[in-house]
Write a protein that holds these residues in place. Structure first.
Motif, PDB file in Angstrom:
ATOM      1  N   PRO A  50      -5.739  36.843  39.585  1.00  0.00           N
ATOM      2  CA  PRO A  50      -6.163  35.830  40.562  1.00  0.00           C
ATOM      3  C   PRO A  50      -7.309  36.253  41.487  1.00  0.00           C
ATOM      4  O   PRO A  50      -8.226  35.461  41.721  1.00  0.00           O
ATOM      5  N   ARG A  51      -7.276  37.450  42.009  1.00  0.00           N
ATOM      6  CA  ARG A  51      -8.358  37.863  42.926  1.00  0.00           C
ATOM      7  C   ARG A  51      -9.708  37.927  42.227  1.00  0.00           C
ATOM      8  O   ARG A  51     -10.732  37.573  42.810  1.00  0.00           O
ATOM      9  N   THR A  52      -9.721  38.354  40.976  1.00  0.00           N
ATOM     10  CA  THR A  52     -10.962  38.417  40.203  1.00  0.00           C
ATOM     11  C   THR A  52     -11.503  37.011  39.971  1.00  0.00           C
ATOM     12  O   THR A  52     -12.694  36.744  40.147  1.00  0.00           O
ATOM     13  N   LEU A  86     -12.318  19.672  48.483  1.00  0.00           N
ATOM     14  CA  LEU A  86     -11.594  20.269  47.366  1.00  0.00           C
ATOM     15  C   LEU A  86     -10.786  21.475  47.819  1.00  0.00           C
ATOM     16  O   LEU A  86     -11.179  22.182  48.740  1.00  0.00           O
ATOM     17  N   VAL A  87      -9.652  21.691  47.157  1.00  0.00           N
ATOM     18  CA  VAL A  87      -8.870  22.922  47.330  1.00  0.00           C
ATOM     19  C   VAL A  87      -8.703  23.523  45.936  1.00  0.00           C
ATOM     20  O   VAL A  87      -8.299  22.839  45.000  1.00  0.00           O
ATOM     21  N   VAL A  88      -9.043  24.795  45.810  1.00  0.00           N
ATOM     22  CA  VAL A  88      -8.853  25.524  44.556  1.00  0.00           C
ATOM     23  C   VAL A  88      -7.731  26.526  44.780  1.00  0.00           C
ATOM     24  O   VAL A  88      -7.793  27.352  45.689  1.00  0.00           O
ATOM     25  N   GLY A  89      -6.694  26.433  43.962  1.00  0.00           N
ATOM     26  CA  GLY A  89      -5.591  27.377  44.014  1.00  0.00           C
ATOM     27  C   GLY A  89      -5.634  28.273  42.791  1.00  0.00           C
ATOM     28  O   GLY A  89      -5.742  27.782  41.668  1.00  0.00           O
ATOM     29  N   VAL A  90      -5.587  29.577  42.997  1.00  0.00           N
ATOM     30  CA  VAL A  90      -5.585  30.544  41.896  1.00  0.00           C
ATOM     31  C   VAL A  90      -4.311  31.372  42.040  1.00  0.00           C
ATOM     32  O   VAL A  90      -4.178  32.178  42.959  1.00  0.00           O
ATOM     33  N   THR A  91      -3.369  31.134  41.143  1.00  0.00           N
ATOM     34  CA  THR A  91      -2.062  31.781  41.225  1.00  0.00           C
ATOM     35  C   THR A  91      -1.797  32.612  39.975  1.00  0.00           C
ATOM     36  O   THR A  91      -2.359  32.349  38.911  1.00  0.00           O
ATOM     37  N   PRO A  92      -0.924  33.629  40.105  1.00  0.00           N
ATOM     38  CA  PRO A  92      -0.590  34.450  38.935  1.00  0.00           C
ATOM     39  C   PRO A  92       0.084  33.609  37.843  1.00  0.00           C
ATOM     40  O   PRO A  92       0.878  32.712  38.136  1.00  0.00           O
TER      41      PRO A  92
END
Length: 144
Positions: A50-52, A86-92
């Motif tokens: 996710p951080r990448t 916009l909201v971007v969610g990046v989850t494992p």
């Protein structure tokens, strides 16, 4: 004006319209679709952590704000990027990431437990570039 000139003028107008509507580049959704595997409507998957992924997205589209609670919540957390509309969610997700795009109110509601302590609720038009709600209400006395 003959038909050749009309066709040329029409073509030039179409190009100008495409440039005006396209802005300065790709939208987040189309860029993500080119870079990551699309698995649903405004939902993507990456083999990277996710951080990448969030850093790559933020380099391409500079966010107003970013919340990273992976250290606190581990696989129950994520990296959340706030944009004006916009909201971007990046989850494992497995060994990689799950990426979602939402309108401001939908993303705020979906990820409230992660971002509610830091972000104000979006206005009817999202957030402005400073991160505050773009609509404060109305009614009697509004605008005074």
């Amino acid at each position: 004006m003959n038909s050749t000139h009309r066709a040329a003028a029409g073509g030039a107008a179409a190009v100008l319209l495409a440039v005006a509507l396209g802005g300065c580049g790709d939208s987040q959704s189309s860029w993500l679709a080119k870079k990551y595997h699309k698995i649903g409507y405004n939902t993507f998957q990456s083999s990277q952590p996710p951080r990448t992924v969030a850093s790559a997205i933020n380099r391409k589209f500079k966010a107003i704000d970013r919340v990273d609670d992976l250290a606190t919540y581990g696989n129950g957390g994520g990296v959340f990027l706030r944009y004006p509309k916009l909201v971007v969610g990046v989850t494992p997700y497995g060994g990689g990431s799950h990426i979602t795009l939402d309108k401001p109110s939908g993303g705020y509601n979906r990820y409230y437990s992660h971002v509610g302590h830091r972000w104000s609720a979006p206005g009817s038009g999202g957030w402005n570039k400073h991160g505050i709600a773009s609509f404060r209400g109305g009614g009697p006395g509004s605008g005074k």
